[in-house]
Design an enzyme around this catalytic site. Structure first.
Site, short mmCIF file in Angstrom:
data_model
loop_
_atom_site.label_atom_id
_atom_site.label_comp_id
_atom_site.label_asym_id
_atom_site.label_seq_id
_atom_site.Cartn_x
_atom_site.Cartn_y
_atom_site.Cartn_z
N GLY A 77 37.17 29.42 43.39
CA GLY A 77 36.91 29.09 41.98
C GLY A 77 35.81 28.04 41.98
O GLY A 77 36.05 26.90 42.36
N HIS A 78 34.61 28.45 41.62
CA HIS A 78 33.46 27.54 41.65
C HIS A 78 33.05 27.20 40.22
O HIS A 78 32.62 28.07 39.47
CB HIS A 78 32.30 28.18 42.43
CG HIS A 78 32.63 28.40 43.89
ND1 HIS A 78 31.77 28.98 44.77
CD2 HIS A 78 33.75 28.09 44.60
CE1 HIS A 78 32.34 29.01 45.98
NE2 HIS A 78 33.53 28.49 45.88
N LYS A 107 31.20 22.82 45.43
CA LYS A 107 30.13 23.67 45.96
C LYS A 107 29.36 24.38 44.85
O LYS A 107 28.14 24.47 44.89
CB LYS A 107 30.73 24.71 46.93
CG LYS A 107 31.43 24.10 48.11
CD LYS A 107 32.13 25.15 48.95
CE LYS A 107 33.32 25.81 48.31
NZ LYS A 107 34.50 24.96 48.10
N GLN A 157 35.90 28.30 49.89
CA GLN A 157 36.94 27.52 50.56
C GLN A 157 36.28 26.33 51.28
O GLN A 157 35.24 25.87 50.85
CB GLN A 157 37.76 28.38 51.53
CG GLN A 157 38.66 29.40 50.84
CD GLN A 157 37.95 30.64 50.34
OE1 GLN A 157 37.27 31.32 51.08
NE2 GLN A 157 38.10 30.96 49.07
N ASP A 183 37.18 23.22 47.15
CA ASP A 183 37.01 22.56 45.86
C ASP A 183 36.18 21.27 45.95
O ASP A 183 36.40 20.32 45.19
CB ASP A 183 38.37 22.26 45.21
CG ASP A 183 39.20 23.51 45.06
OD1 ASP A 183 38.60 24.58 44.83
OD2 ASP A 183 40.44 23.43 45.16
#
Ligand code: GDP
Ligand code: IMO
Ligand code: MG
Length: 421
Positions: A39-40, A15, A221, A12
């Site tokens: 989750g981007h 990225k 990650q 988180d």
């Protein structure tokens, strides 16, 4: 040539935003590991979207987006993501490619993830429960189903065989879950996936590289969640580090040029496990509130703390980081004082190394204080306009790491990124 962009902390780091920003400089954006546990978050024309498996280059319609063989793919999540992307007016079918060697997550993988966490009791990992661990176990255990298997007429038989194997495992764990609804969605997702360009990813990407195309490999990650070098067992089940690019896409190490590492100006972690600089006080709460630190995939509150240079230095070493992007610097705008962890005290001795087992030893972070800048930096466009206190903070960190911080992100927006020349 291939550049890599990956997280240096526990995920988180921002990225997604940075990949979206750099995408215009590349021809191909490729995910090489992880799955829907990621989750981007991106802001496109001011609207938020969270991507889980689709590479963060998808909003640049002239770019190829490849889901590599190192990913574990959930067809149901993919379908939902595609619909979200479509609502932004993007024809995802045009430029999304999937490697035939990519492993599939099936509904019983998710059930097994739940059963495994339940069995761990107090020692649970805090998994996102997306089936990641069980899917990678089936890959290394040589049982998994791959995207290319979809095209085989025996796919359903192979699926049933694997499901039965899982069912026996679930039974032995006394875990019961009705997967009928998941299974229905799964087969709808599988049908949906047939429309994609399913390619031999390794030839596909190497041919393009030979033609002179540039690849940006997007990590999911963070380095401290790497299965080999992270805070094991509180990690994810893939190699999140730069080495994962070679196995996760089929590119040789000589093809890798820059390794761009992303770190927050502070630190967060979601799920269980060691976190030496964690702040269980009002400062931690303030970081969470101002930084809006809630998981993009699960909505869980993220644990917050000061930046940890021991861990960052380790991540730079393992990855061969050549450039750093520091995100969320604006979150520190209102803090009177800031702290930076420069070493750990373990059993009364000072150390700058990550110990083998971070849970079994008491780690006291040695913190160096910095004066906060107490200025709103979110509108700044040029490095020379950054307050002196911010410049001092940044310079100290890049000198400690021996790697230059080349960009500062000062807000979630696409245009909020300052290049430091
Ligand atoms: P990722 O998983 O590394 O892509 O990061 P996430 O999307 O899970 O979490 C990063 C969060 O921080 C998202 O909500 C972003 O919109 C937000 N973000 C990214 N960069 C910045 C920044 O520089 N400042 C602020 N305030 N928010 C940012
Ligand atoms: P992005 O790509 C932050 C964490 C989980 C849990 C551990 C194992 O958005 O940075 P898993 O579901 O893989 O079995 O969970 O890893 N985790 C993440 N934390 N960001 C992520 O991805 C994460 N993906 C997994 O919270 O502690
Ligand atoms: Mg995330």
């Amino acid at each position: 040539m291939v550049d890599v962009l990956l997280g240096l902390q526990w995920g988180d780091e921002g990225k997604g935003k940075i990949v979206d920003y750099f995408a215009p400089n590349y021809d191909i954006i490729a995910r090489f590991q992880g799955g829907p546990n990621a989750g981007h978050t991106l802001y496109v024309n001011g609207n938020k979207i969270v991507l889980h498996q689709i590479p963060s280059g998808i909003f640049h319609e002239d770019k190829i987006n490849l889901i590599g063989n190192g990913v574990v793919l959930d067809a149901v999540t993919l379908r939902r993501e595609c619909e979200a992307v479509k609502s932004f007016g993007i024809d995802y079918r045009k430029n999304l490619y999937i490697s035939e060697r990519t492993h599939l997550i099936i509904p019983t993988h998710r059930a097994l993830d739940k059963a495994s966490e339940l069995a761990k009791g107090n020692e649970k990992i805090g998994s996102t429960l997306k089936g990641i661990g069980p899917a990678y176990m089936d890959k290394t255990g040589r049982n998994g189903l791959r995207v290319g298997d979809l095209l085989d007429k025996n796919f359903t038989t192979q699926y049933i065989k694997l499901r039965l194997k899982h069912q026996r495992l679930l039974d032995s764990m006394n875990f019961n879950e009705d997967i009928t609804a998941w299974e229905e969605e799964f087969f709808e997702g599988i049908e949906f996936m047939r429309q994609f360009k399913i390619v031999n990813g390794e030839y596909f990407i190497n041919d393009k590289i030979k033609q002179g195309m540039k690849v940006l490999a997007e990590g999911a990650q963070g380095s401290m969640l790497d299965v080999d070098f992270g805070t094991f067992p509180f990690v994810t089940s893939s190699n999140t580090i730069s080495a994962g690019v070679c196995t996760g896409l089929g590119v040789a190490p000589q093809k890798i040029r820059d390794v761009i590492g992303v770190t927050k100006a502070y630190c967060t972690r979601v799920g269980s496990g060691p976190f030496p600089t964690e702040l269980n006080d009002s400062t931690g709460e303030e970081l969470r509130k101002i930084g809006n630190e809630f998981g993009a995939t699960t909505g869980r509150p993220r644990r917050c703390g000061w930046i940890d240079l021991v861990a960052l230095n380790y991540a730079c070493m393992i990855n061969g980081v050549t450039k750093i992007v520091m995100t969320k610097a604006d979150v520190l705008d209102t803090f009177e004082d800031l702290k930076v962890c420069t070493s750990y005290t373990i059993n009364g001795e000072s150390s700058k190394e990550i110990p083998f087992q971070m849970m079994r030893v008491a780690i006291v972070p040695e913190l160096q204080g910095f004066t906060g800048w107490k200025t709103d930096i979110s509108g700044i466009k040029s490095a020379k306009d950054l307050p002196e206190a911010a410049q001092k903070y940044i310079t100290f960190i890049d000198q400690y790491l021996g790697v230059k911080i080349s960009w500062i992100s000062n807000g979630p927006g696409r245009d909020q990124l300052i290049e430091i020349i």
